[in-house]
Design an enzyme around this catalytic site. Structure first.
Site, PDB file in Angstrom:
ATOM      1  N   TYR A   1       0.616  -1.336   0.300  1.00 46.32           N
ATOM      2  CA  TYR A   1      -0.123  -0.205  -0.407  1.00 46.32           C
ATOM      3  C   TYR A   1       0.642   1.020  -0.192  1.00 46.32           C
ATOM      4  O   TYR A   1       1.038   2.099  -1.168  1.00 46.32           O
ATOM      5  CB  TYR A   1      -0.774   0.065   1.116  1.00 46.32           C
ATOM      6  CG  TYR A   1      -1.909   0.854   1.691  1.00 46.32           C
ATOM      7  CD1 TYR A   1      -3.571   1.198   0.891  1.00 46.32           C
ATOM      8  CD2 TYR A   1      -2.038   1.830   2.136  1.00 46.32           C
ATOM      9  CE1 TYR A   1      -4.047   2.065   0.336  1.00 46.32           C
ATOM     10  CE2 TYR A   1      -3.035   2.827   1.887  1.00 46.32           C
ATOM     11  CZ  TYR A   1      -3.601   2.777   1.478  1.00 46.32           C
ATOM     12  OH  TYR A   1      -4.952   4.100   1.460  1.00 46.32           O
TER      13      TYR A   1
ATOM     14  N   LYS B   1       0.490   3.985  -2.341  1.00 49.02           N
ATOM     15  CA  LYS B   1       0.469   5.716  -2.774  1.00 49.02           C
ATOM     16  C   LYS B   1       1.843   6.080  -2.922  1.00 49.02           C
ATOM     17  O   LYS B   1       1.250   7.473  -3.633  1.00 49.02           O
ATOM     18  CB  LYS B   1      -0.018   5.837  -1.242  1.00 49.02           C
ATOM     19  CG  LYS B   1      -1.508   4.687  -1.099  1.00 49.02           C
ATOM     20  CD  LYS B   1      -2.711   4.965  -1.932  1.00 49.02           C
ATOM     21  CE  LYS B   1      -3.730   4.826  -1.759  1.00 49.02           C
ATOM     22  NZ  LYS B   1      -5.051   5.482  -1.970  1.00 49.02           N
TER      23      LYS B   1
END
Length: 310
Positions: free
Chosen positions: A164, A168
């Site tokens: 993640y 991002k």
């Protein structure tokens, strides 16, 4: 449908937007706020029931909405989203690339499948949707907006979120590159860094009780809204509406955060310090330079105020 705060003088009338992952949570808040500001919205989600629920709420309030039920990541889904916007509403002005999955594991327990799913949904999904949107916006020759959705994890790192955090962080770098590539076409590209109470927030011990209280309908304490930038998904939506509007036409290549009562401008990576040594460097010289002053410029992982500070 409640009135969106801060959007009464910033309108999206006549604009057409795609919002991926709009069936629930933050994506739903973005889609509804944009519809309240006057945009027609293509609502995307993997869950058809939640996608239709968001679209129906928009229609019930007098807005225009269409749905595309599909997982982002493939070029096929991206093109279907763009085609739906053009076929249903005549054009495309805004893409909000919000969809993505979570598969949290510490590094030594993360599988290839855990990593690939998160990268595919967040990073590849934004890439394929952004590419398809850019092609159509350039052909229209009337500019446009691409808004990617980042996370504090991509700014600072986050324990247990290799996949993640990488996705991002990649989104921020990708949006800055697109802001350069699409500037001549007057397509502004930015990343929103949202912070809001969610099931993921509830896994953090410091926020578990405030999340439970929030679900019971209790107001979020001021100290959390201000000091921790934690509010509701609806608190984040005004930033997305503003970036999608004509008012933000000259804003591009930025990473902007909103949560609770706090609006944040994030820095671009920058050179902190340089030092030259005639003839180059050896490991010993690097060690000496580091411990004689370069170490004062070292950056740590984790956000300010995190448990790592204690």
């Amino acid at each position: 449908m409640s009135a969106a705060r801060g959007t009464d003088s910033v309108r999206l009338d006549g604009k057409v937007a795609i919002v991926t992952g709009a069936g629930r949570g933050l994506g739903r808040a973005y889609a509804i706020a944009m519809a309240e500001a006057g945009a027609a919205v293509v609502v995307n989600d993997l869950d058809g029931e939640t996608a239709e629920s968001t679209a129906e709420e928009i229609r019930t309030a007098g807005g225009r909405a269409a749905t595309v039920v599909a997982a982002v990541g493939t070029s096929k889904t991206a093109q279907e989203l763009v085609d739906t916007a053009v076929n249903e509403f005549g054009r495309l002005d805004v893409l909000v690339a919000n969809a993505g999955a979570l598969r949290d594991r510490v590094l030594w327990k993360m599988s290839d499948e855990d990593f690939d799913l998160v990268i595919s949904s967040h990073l590849r999904g934004a890439f394929t949707c952004g590419r398809a949107a850019a092609v159509t916006m350039r052909e229209q020759k009337e500019g446009g907006r691409i808004i990617l959705i980042g996370s504090p994890a991509g700014q600072f790192g986050s324990f247990g979120q290799t996949n993640y955090s990488a996705a991002k962080a990649g989104l921020v770098a990708m949006s800055r590159t697109w802001s350069l590539e699409l500037a001549r076409a007057e397509i502004a590209v930015n990343t929103v860094i949202p912070t809001a109470l969610s099931p993921m927030t509830a896994t953090i011990p410091a926020y578990a009780k405030v999340y439970e209280d929030y679900l019971r309908g209790e107001p979020i304490p001021v100290e959390y809204r201000r000091d921790h930038a934690l509010g509701t998904p609806e608190d984040v939506a005004p930033l997305v509406v503003w970036l999608a509007s004509d008012a933000a036409a000259d804003v591009t290549g930025q990473a902007l955060g909103l949560g609770g009562d706090r609006l944040t401008v994030y820095s671009h990576p920058d050179v902190l310090h340089t030092q030259n040594h005639d003839g180059g460097w050896s490991p010993a010289l690097i060690d000496e330079a580091w411990h004689s002053g370069l170490d004062a410029h070292a950056q740590r992982s984790g956000p300010r105020g995190s448990e790592q500070d204690s």
